[in-house]
Design a protein around this motif. Structure first.
Motif, PDB file in Angstrom:
ATOM      1  N   ALA A 163      -2.752 -14.318   9.793  1.00 37.21           N
ATOM      2  CA  ALA A 163      -2.372 -13.011   9.242  1.00 37.21           C
ATOM      3  C   ALA A 163      -1.190 -12.458  10.039  1.00 37.21           C
ATOM      4  O   ALA A 163      -1.116 -12.622  11.256  1.00 37.21           O
ATOM      5  N   VAL A 164      -0.280 -11.801   9.346  1.00 43.80           N
ATOM      6  CA  VAL A 164       0.911 -11.249   9.980  1.00 43.80           C
ATOM      7  C   VAL A 164       1.027  -9.767   9.652  1.00 43.80           C
ATOM      8  O   VAL A 164       0.952  -9.367   8.488  1.00 43.80           O
ATOM      9  N   GLY A 165       1.179  -8.931  10.684  1.00 44.75           N
ATOM     10  CA  GLY A 165       1.382  -7.505  10.472  1.00 44.75           C
ATOM     11  C   GLY A 165       0.083  -6.721  10.391  1.00 44.75           C
ATOM     12  O   GLY A 165      -1.016  -7.271  10.478  1.00 44.75           O
ATOM     13  N   ASN A 166       0.213  -5.410  10.203  1.00 45.92           N
ATOM     14  CA  ASN A 166      -0.954  -4.518  10.223  1.00 45.92           C
ATOM     15  C   ASN A 166      -1.296  -3.945   8.859  1.00 45.92           C
ATOM     16  O   ASN A 166      -2.100  -3.029   8.749  1.00 45.92           O
ATOM     17  N   SER A 167      -0.705  -4.491   7.793  1.00 44.42           N
ATOM     18  CA  SER A 167      -0.902  -3.898   6.469  1.00 44.42           C
ATOM     19  C   SER A 167      -2.338  -4.013   5.975  1.00 44.42           C
ATOM     20  O   SER A 167      -2.771  -3.213   5.145  1.00 44.42           O
ATOM     21  N   MET A 168      -3.101  -4.994   6.491  1.00 45.53           N
ATOM     22  CA  MET A 168      -4.471  -5.179   6.015  1.00 45.53           C
ATOM     23  C   MET A 168      -5.499  -4.801   7.080  1.00 45.53           C
ATOM     24  O   MET A 168      -6.666  -5.217   6.997  1.00 45.53           O
ATOM     25  N   ASP A 169      -5.068  -3.995   8.067  1.00 46.66           N
ATOM     26  CA  ASP A 169      -6.013  -3.515   9.083  1.00 46.66           C
ATOM     27  C   ASP A 169      -7.178  -2.815   8.397  1.00 46.66           C
ATOM     28  O   ASP A 169      -6.990  -2.006   7.486  1.00 46.66           O
ATOM     29  N   GLY A 170      -8.366  -3.129   8.851  1.00 44.10           N
ATOM     30  CA  GLY A 170      -9.571  -2.615   8.227  1.00 44.10           C
ATOM     31  C   GLY A 170     -10.317  -3.724   7.502  1.00 44.10           C
ATOM     32  O   GLY A 170     -11.536  -3.666   7.337  1.00 44.10           O
ATOM     33  N   THR A 171      -9.559  -4.766   7.109  1.00 46.69           N
ATOM     34  CA  THR A 171     -10.161  -5.953   6.503  1.00 46.69           C
ATOM     35  C   THR A 171      -9.980  -7.154   7.426  1.00 46.69           C
ATOM     36  O   THR A 171     -10.916  -7.875   7.726  1.00 46.69           O
ATOM     37  N   TYR A 172      -8.757  -7.370   7.870  1.00 46.28           N
ATOM     38  CA  TYR A 172      -8.465  -8.338   8.928  1.00 46.28           C
ATOM     39  C   TYR A 172      -7.233  -7.840   9.661  1.00 46.28           C
ATOM     40  O   TYR A 172      -6.558  -6.906   9.207  1.00 46.28           O
ATOM     41  N   SER A 173      -6.954  -8.440  10.812  1.00 46.93           N
ATOM     42  CA  SER A 173      -5.888  -7.942  11.675  1.00 46.93           C
ATOM     43  C   SER A 173      -4.824  -9.001  11.925  1.00 46.93           C
ATOM     44  O   SER A 173      -5.020 -10.184  11.640  1.00 46.93           O
ATOM     45  N   ASP A 174      -3.712  -8.561  12.466  1.00 47.41           N
ATOM     46  CA  ASP A 174      -2.616  -9.448  12.840  1.00 47.41           C
ATOM     47  C   ASP A 174      -3.137 -10.565  13.734  1.00 47.41           C
ATOM     48  O   ASP A 174      -3.804 -10.318  14.730  1.00 47.41           O
ATOM     49  N   ASN A 221      -4.765  -0.955   5.073  1.00 46.02           N
ATOM     50  CA  ASN A 221      -4.395   0.019   6.092  1.00 46.02           C
ATOM     51  C   ASN A 221      -3.952   1.299   5.364  1.00 46.02           C
ATOM     52  O   ASN A 221      -2.951   1.311   4.648  1.00 46.02           O
ATOM     53  N   LYS A 222      -4.710   2.356   5.533  1.00 46.40           N
ATOM     54  CA  LYS A 222      -4.526   3.568   4.727  1.00 46.40           C
ATOM     55  C   LYS A 222      -3.236   4.332   5.015  1.00 46.40           C
ATOM     56  O   LYS A 222      -2.903   5.273   4.301  1.00 46.40           O
ATOM     57  N   GLN A 223      -2.493   3.904   6.033  1.00 48.81           N
ATOM     58  CA  GLN A 223      -1.226   4.600   6.293  1.00 48.81           C
ATOM     59  C   GLN A 223      -0.139   4.180   5.295  1.00 48.81           C
ATOM     60  O   GLN A 223       0.929   4.779   5.251  1.00 48.81           O
ATOM     61  N   TYR A 224      -0.427   3.161   4.489  1.00 47.64           N
ATOM     62  CA  TYR A 224       0.519   2.720   3.480  1.00 47.64           C
ATOM     63  C   TYR A 224       0.012   3.104   2.090  1.00 47.64           C
ATOM     64  O   TYR A 224      -1.156   2.901   1.770  1.00 47.64           O
ATOM     65  N   GLU A 225       0.901   3.638   1.276  1.00 44.79           N
ATOM     66  CA  GLU A 225       0.543   4.040  -0.078  1.00 44.79           C
ATOM     67  C   GLU A 225       0.523   2.829  -1.016  1.00 44.79           C
ATOM     68  O   GLU A 225       1.304   1.888  -0.846  1.00 44.79           O
ATOM     69  N   PRO A 226      -0.356   2.819  -2.024  1.00 45.35           N
ATOM     70  CA  PRO A 226      -0.352   1.734  -3.016  1.00 45.35           C
ATOM     71  C   PRO A 226       0.973   1.713  -3.778  1.00 45.35           C
ATOM     72  O   PRO A 226       1.639   2.741  -3.930  1.00 45.35           O
ATOM     73  N   TYR A 227       1.310   0.539  -4.257  1.00 46.36           N
ATOM     74  CA  TYR A 227       2.532   0.367  -5.051  1.00 46.36           C
ATOM     75  C   TYR A 227       2.115  -0.111  -6.441  1.00 46.36           C
ATOM     76  O   TYR A 227       1.380  -1.091  -6.575  1.00 46.36           O
ATOM     77  N   ILE A 228       2.538   0.595  -7.460  1.00 48.51           N
ATOM     78  CA  ILE A 228       2.150   0.277  -8.826  1.00 48.51           C
ATOM     79  C   ILE A 228       3.244  -0.548  -9.509  1.00 48.51           C
ATOM     80  O   ILE A 228       4.417  -0.172  -9.501  1.00 48.51           O
ATOM     81  N   VAL A 229       2.844  -1.677 -10.059  1.00 47.01           N
ATOM     82  CA  VAL A 229       3.768  -2.519 -10.834  1.00 47.01           C
ATOM     83  C   VAL A 229       3.395  -2.370 -12.301  1.00 47.01           C
ATOM     84  O   VAL A 229       2.272  -2.701 -12.705  1.00 47.01           O
TER      85      VAL A 229
END
Length: 253
Positions: A163-174, A221-229
């Protein structure tokens, strides 16, 4: 985005690493950071300096390299990462082995799964120096563990990636180890965590379908907002894999 601050535990790991290096240097004055970088397979001493000064957190592969080069045990540098190795092997019922050199004996009950570095999957094209950290190339896992714990399309499609980065913190980590299914190339109705491409890079995020046909790309990671496609733009998304399991590191006291 600013780098995520190191935890107290990660700072302690850096302090232990630096102290170990200085102790070794006392007995071997020829040991320099440049020499240590060469022994670990890094091109410059910059990576060594960042690890020792707590600028970037130690990951499992880096600790393995340092331990081998400095003649130390993993727990001498990072007790928590050493425990992660032990937990990983125990979590697969004793039928998992990380392979840098020695492999598990071949067996019809086991399957060897290759690890892909971030750049091989397109997830870290701008981070080639860090990419060299991932020296673990494969893992042997029992088929019974996979069949009992993982939903996948075919054994041949399974792969590993860090895993790379903190975008999925809370599920798995960097730095956690992800098991991915490269046989999944479409978004399932139930959603899930996918490796997908919209630009030149591959991102790993949770994807959920909306009733109107749009999809939501979500960072746990809740500090990032969802992106709608919107539904009209779904053809611009290419699915590379689905994350089906994650081995996460935890500290137990």
């Amino acid at each position: 985005m600013p780098a995520k601050p190191l935890t107290d535990e990660q700072i302690q790991d850096a302090t232990r690493l630096k102290s170990l290096f200085l102790r070794r240097k006392e007995t071997d004055p020829s040991l320099t950071q440049e020499k240590l970088a060469f022994m670990c397979g890094w091109k410059t001493q910059g990576t060594i300096t960042q690890y020792m000064n707590g600028k970037i957190p130690l990951n499992l592969t880096a600790v393995q390299k340092f331990a081998e080069a400095l003649g130390a045990r993993l727990e001498d540098i990072s007790p928590s990462l050493a425990q992660r190795v032990d937990s990983l092997q125990k979590s697969t019922g004793g039928y998992a082995a990380l392979a840098n050199g020695a492999d598990m004996p071949d067996s019809p009950d086991n399957v060897e799964i290759r690890l892909y570095s971030p750049s091989e999957l397109g997830t870290a094209a701008k981070d080639a120096e860090r990419d060299s950290d991932f020296s673990i190339r494969k893992m042997t896992v029992s088929k019974s563990f996979l069949q009992n714990n993982v939903k996948f399309s075919a054994l041949k499609d399974l792969a590993l990636t860090p895993a790379v980065g903190n975008s999925m913190d809370g599920t798995y980590s960097d730095g956690d180890l992800l098991l991915i299914d490269r046989g999944v190339t479409r978004i399932k109705e139930s959603g899930g965590i996918y490796g997908f491409q919209m630009t030149d890079e591959v991102f790993t995020r949770r994807i959920e379908r909306r009733p109107n046909g749009d999809i939501a790309i979500i960072s746990d990671n809740k500090q990032y907002e969802p992106y709608i496609v919107p539904r009209s733009s779904l053809d611009n998304i290419r699915i590379h894999y689905r994350v089906v399991f994650a081995w996460t590191g935890k500290k137990f006291t």
